[in-house]
Scaffold this motif. Structure first.
Motif, PDB file in Angstrom:
ATOM      1  N   PRO A   5       0.851  -1.183  -0.045  1.00 25.88           N
ATOM      2  CA  PRO A   5      -0.057   0.179   0.028  1.00 25.88           C
ATOM      3  C   PRO A   5       0.986   1.292   0.176  1.00 25.88           C
ATOM      4  CG  PRO A   5      -0.078  -1.199   2.068  1.00 25.88           C
ATOM      5  CD  PRO A   5       0.762  -2.108   1.161  1.00 25.88           C
ATOM      6  N   HIS A  27     -11.758   6.624  -1.323  1.00 25.88           N
ATOM      7  CA  HIS A  27     -11.025   6.478  -2.511  1.00 25.88           C
ATOM      8  C   HIS A  27     -10.271   5.093  -2.422  1.00 25.88           C
ATOM      9  CE1 HIS A  27     -10.321  10.914  -3.351  1.00 25.88           C
ATOM     10  NE2 HIS A  27     -11.736  10.785  -3.333  1.00 25.88           N
ATOM     11  N   VAL A  69      -6.990   2.429  -2.746  1.00 28.03           N
ATOM     12  CA  VAL A  69      -5.669   2.530  -2.391  1.00 28.03           C
ATOM     13  C   VAL A  69      -4.754   2.302  -3.577  1.00 28.03           C
ATOM     14  CG1 VAL A  69      -3.836   1.413  -0.895  1.00 28.03           C
ATOM     15  CG2 VAL A  69      -6.351   1.468  -0.107  1.00 28.03           C
ATOM     16  N   GLN A 117      -3.761   6.445   0.058  1.00 27.97           N
ATOM     17  CA  GLN A 117      -5.224   6.405  -0.004  1.00 27.97           C
ATOM     18  C   GLN A 117      -5.483   7.859   0.593  1.00 27.97           C
ATOM     19  OE1 GLN A 117      -7.479   3.910   2.906  1.00 27.97           O
ATOM     20  NE2 GLN A 117      -9.239   3.861   1.246  1.00 27.97           N
TER      21      GLN A 117
END
Length: 689
Positions: A170, A178, A180, A173
Motif C-alpha cells: 500500500p 477512494h 488504495v 489512500q
C-alpha cells in the motif's frame, strides 16, 4: 491598488523613519514582514503607509492599504517579504499519524497540496536520528524526501519482498472513499502499466537498480511510510516531518494528464532531442508546420500538452516561429543596420539584432544562468538592483556628474545595452557607454579606486576615455547604495528553446545564415562553435562572440515539390536530419473538425484522391494532398474545397502533360466531385488548347 509617486528611495526612507519612531502596536504585522539584510523586520502595510506619507504627504494609515498589494509592490522594488509561518510537526509511528496542525486528518490527504516540507528525519526508539543521504542533484526537503528516507532505512527489507508483495504494497489512500494506490516497481515501464502518470518517485540503489512508486503531495505517501514501520520497524521507531503552509503561487498545479510515452507524447520529439536540428519534408498540406508547433509544445511542457495555446506566456518565450521567403536576409535573421532618428532629429543607422539572435540571447542567458551558483546569481541580482535604483533616481539630462579629472557630464538616456552621455565643452560632446561593463564591475565585488583599476579588470593595457566615465558612474552607484534588502535568489532551471523555420528552403540559406552554418552544427554547439558575426566591429565589445547553446533545437519545414528544393544549400543539408512526412502521417489533425462523420469522409476522399495522383506516371507521393487542406471544411463544403483549392493546385501539377483533361477527370471522380449542370472541365483546364 496603485501607490503613485512612491519609489524605492521612499521605501528606504520609510524604514529609517520606522527605526527612529517605532511601530504602533495596532500596526504590528500578523503574518508578513519585510526583512532587510541585517535581519530587521518591518510590517509590510505599515511600510507602504509611511512611504506614502513621505512621498505624498498623506496621513500615516494602513486602512486603505491591501496586504496583497503592499507585498507585491515591495517585492517589485526588490525587497524580501517573508511570511510569519507557523511550523507544524507530523509524527508517523506504526500505530498512529498525528500533527500539531489541528486541521490534519488521515481522512483527507489531498490537503497535502497546500503544505511545503521543511525537514524530515527518522528517530529510533533509542533516540538516534537518521537523515536522508541525498544523491547528487537530489532536491532537498521535497515531497519525496520522507518516502525516500523510508526506502533508505528499510532498503534491504523492501528489496527482499517478492514481486507479488511489492505489487500489493500500500502506498496512498487520499480519502476513505477512494481506492488504495498500491505497488512498488523496479522499472518505469512496470509502473506505467498500472498508472500512466508523472506522479511517481524513483529511489536508486545498488548501482543502477530502482524502486518506483506513486508520490504526489507531501502527505501522499504517509500510508507507505507507516506500512514500512509496521512491517520492518522496531517498537518506538518514528518518522518526524516538519512543514508549513504554502504561499500563494506555491500551491501545486493540478496533476498532469496521463502520458502515453516514456517522456514526450510525440515520437518526433525524441528525434529532435537526439539530433538538435531536423527538417520535415513532404507534400503540401501534410501538417509539417502543425507538427512543428505540436512538438515544440510537447517538449516545452515536458509532455503535459500538445496544444500550443495551452502554454503559459512564459513558456511561449521558449518558442519562436519565422517563415523564410526570397527577400529574407541576414539583417532580418541575425543582425543588421536599421534607420534611426537621433535626439537632434537627424537620421542615421543603428545596429539591431534579428529574430534569431534575440531568441538565442534568451536561450543563452538561461543556459549560462543555469550553470551559475546561487551566490553568483545573488551578486548579479544585487548589481542589477543597484543599477535600476540609481538610474531611476537620476533626472536624465538634468543631474550632473563629474569624472575624477573634473569633466562634467549628464546622463541623457539609458537602455539595456547603453548609457548615453552628454559632455558639454568636450570635443566629442556625446559618448555611449556599455551598460554591461558597469554591471560586471558591480558584480565582481571589487573596490575600484582609480580608472587604471578598471583597465586592469578588463585586461586592457591602457585605460580608454570611456573608463573615466564608467568610474564616475560606478562611484555614484556605490554611494547611493544605502540600506538595501536581501533579494531572494533561486538556481535557474535549464530550459529547452525551440526555433521553427517554416518553408526553410524558400530563403537563400547562405545569405540568411552567413557564418552561422558553423554555430548551428550539432557537433559545435556552445563555445566550441563561437563565431564573430558580420557586424562584430560595430558591437559595444568588438571581441564579443556568438554561439548557439546546447538548449536550442531547430525545426525546419519544406515542401518537396517546391522548385527551390533543388538549390537547397548542401552545407546546410548535412547539419539537419531530414524526416519525410507523408499525407497519412498526420491524419489525427483532422480531429480539429470536431465532427466524426466529416472527418471520416475527409479521410476517405483524401485517400482515394492521393491514390489516383500516384497512378499518374509523372507524379509521385510528393504531389499528394495532405490533411491540412481538409481543415478548411470547418468553413467550406467539399465542393468548395475542390473548386477553390484542390483543383487549381492539381492543374499546376499536370500542366503540360499529355491528356490533361482525362487526368483531371480521374482526379474529380476519385475525390467525389460532381460537376454542376453546364460546367465543363475544359473551362477549368484553361491552358489546354
Amino acid at each position: 491598488m496603485a501607490f503613485p509617486n512612491i519609489n524605492r528611495q521612499h521605501i528606504l526612507d520609510a524604514l529609517r523613519y520606522i527605526d527612529e519612531n517605532g511601530i504602533p502596536s495596532h500596526n504590528q504585522s500578523m503574518k508578513y514582514d519585510l526583512i532587510t539584510d541585517d535581519g530587521k523586520k518591518y510590517p509590510t502595510k505599515y511600510v507602504v503607509a509611511v512611504a506614502d506619507h513621505l512621498a505624498n504627504g498623506t496621513e500615516i494609515s494602513t486602512e486603505g492599504v491591501h496586504g496583497t498589494d503592499a507585498r507585491s509592490f515591495l517585492k517589485k522594488h526588490g525587497f524580501c517579504i517573508e511570511a510569519k509561518q507557523e511550523r507544524y510537526e507530523l509524527i508517523v509511528t506504526a500505530n498512529d499519524v498525528s500533527s500539531t496542525d489541528e486541521r490534519f486528518t488521515m481522512d483527507d490527504l489531498t490537503m497535502g497540496d497546500h503544505y511545503k516540507p521543511l525537514d524530515v528525519f527518522f528517530q529510533k526508539a533509542n533516540g538516534e536520528i537518521i537523515k536522508r543521504n541525498y544523491r547528487k542533484g537530489e532536491k532537498r526537503n521535497s515531497n519525496q524526501t520522507m518516502p525516500r528516507l523510508a526506502c533508505q532505512i528499510f532498503e534491504k527489507q523492501i528489496v527482499a519482498l517478492s514481486v507479488e508483495e511489492k505489487e500489493n504494497f500500500p502506498i496512498c489512500q487520499y480519502k476513505p472513499t477512494h481506492g488504495v494506490f498500491r505497488g512498488i516497481y523496479d522499472s518505469l515501464e512496470g509502473f506505467r502499466k498500472q498508472k500512466k502518470t508523472l506522479e511517481y518517485l524513483t529511489y536508486h540503489y545498488d548501482n543502477g537498480r530502482k524502486l518506483i512508486f506513486y508520490c504526489w503531495n507531501i502527505f501522499s505517501t504517509l500510508l507507505f511510510v507507516q506500512e514500512c514501520l509496521k512491517r520492518f520497524g522496531a517498537e518506538g521507531d518514528r518518522f518526524v516531518l516538519s512543514y508549513r503552509e504554502k504561499e500563494t503561487g506555491e500551491i501545486n498545479p493540478p496533476p498532469p494528464p496521463p502520458l502515453e510515452t516514456e517522456k514526450y507524447r510525440n515520437p518526433y520529439s525524441e528525434m529532435l532531442m537526439e539530433s538538435k536540428n531536423i527538417i520535415f519534408r513532404g507534400a503540401p498540406g501534410t501538417g509539417k508546420s502543425y507538427l512543428a508547433r505540436e512538438i515544440a509544445t510537447d517538449i516545452i511542457s515536458n509532455g503535459y500538452f500538445d496544444d500550443y495555446t495551452q502554454l503559459s506566456g512564459e513558456q511561449r518565450k521558449q518558442v519562436e516561429f519565422v517563415q523564410f521567403h526570397p527577400s529574407y536576409d541576414y539583417s532580418d535573421f541575425v543582425e543588421g543596420l536599421r534607420p534611426q532618428i537621433h535626439e537632434d532629429g537627424t537620421m542615421g543607422f543603428a545596429l539591431q539584432d534579428g529574430i534569431f539572435k534575440k531568441f538565442i540571447q534568451r536561450a543563452r542567458k538561461n543556459y549560462e544562468d543555469s550553470q551559475k551558483s546561487k551566490e553568483t546569481i545573488e551578486k548579479e541580482i544585487s548589481a542589477q538592483d543597484a543599477m535600476e535604483n540609481f538610474f531611476s533616481s537620476v533626472e536624465l539630462g538634468v543631474d550632473s556628474f563629474e569624472t575624477i579629472n573634473g569633466s562634467k557630464f549628464f546622463i541623457t538616456s539609458v537602455d539595456e545595452r547603453c548609457i548615453y552621455l552628454s559632455i558639454p565643452g568636450n570635443v566629442t560632446d556625446r559618448l555611449v557607454l556599455n551598460t554591461d561593463e558597469i554591471r560586471k564591475m558591480l558584480e565582481s565585488g571589487e573596490d575600484f579606486q582609480k580608472v587604471k583599476d578598471i583597465a586592469s579588470f578588463f585586461g586592457k593595457q591602457f585605460a580608454s576615455q570611456a573608463y573615466s566615465y564608467d568610474f564616475a558612474i560606478y562611484k555614484a552607484i556605490k554611494e547611493t547604495k544605502n540600506k538595501t534588502s536581501r533579494k531572494m535568489a533561486e538556481q535557474e532551471t535549464l530550459k529547452k528553446y525551440i526555433f521553427i523555420i517554416d518553408e526553410i528552403n524558400r530563403g537563400e540559406i547562405s545569405k540568411i545564415f552567413g557564418e552561422l552554418f558553423f554555430a548551428i552544427d550539432p557537433g559545435y554547439r556552445g563555445r566550441a562553435g563561437e563565431v564573430s558575426t558580420q557586424y562584430a566591429n560595430l558591437h559595444m565589445n568588438p571581441e564579443e562572440k556568438f554561439y548557439v547553446p546546447d538548449n536550442v533545437y531547430i525545426i525546419g519545414t519544406m515542401n518537396d515539390i517546391d522548385r527551390s528544393v533543388d538549390s537547397f544549400d548542401f552545407a546546410m543539408r548535412r547539419r539537419f536530419r531530414f524526416i519525410e512526412l507523408k499525407a497519412e502521417n498526420c491524419l489525427e489533425m483532422l480531429s480539429a473538425l470536431e465532427n466524426e462523420a466529416l472527418e471520416e469522409e475527409a479521410i476517405q476522399r483524401m485517400t482515394a484522391l492521393n491514390q489516383e495522383i500516384v497512378n499518374v506516371e509523372e507524379l509521385n507521393e510528393n504531389y499528394q494532398i495532405g490533411p491540412a487542406y481538409f481543415l478548411k471544411l470547418k468553413h467550406l463544403t467539399f465542393d468548395q474545397l475542390w473548386t477553390d483549392y484542390l483543383q487549381p493546385l492539381l492543374q499546376d501539377y499536370i500542366q503540360g502533360m499529355y491528356d490533361e483533361r482525362a487526368i483531371m477527370k480521374r482526379f474529380e471522380q476519385a475525390y467525389g466531385y460532381k460537376k454542376k449542370d453546364g460546367e465543363d472541365i475544359d473551362a477549368a483546364v484553361t491552358h489546354e488548347g
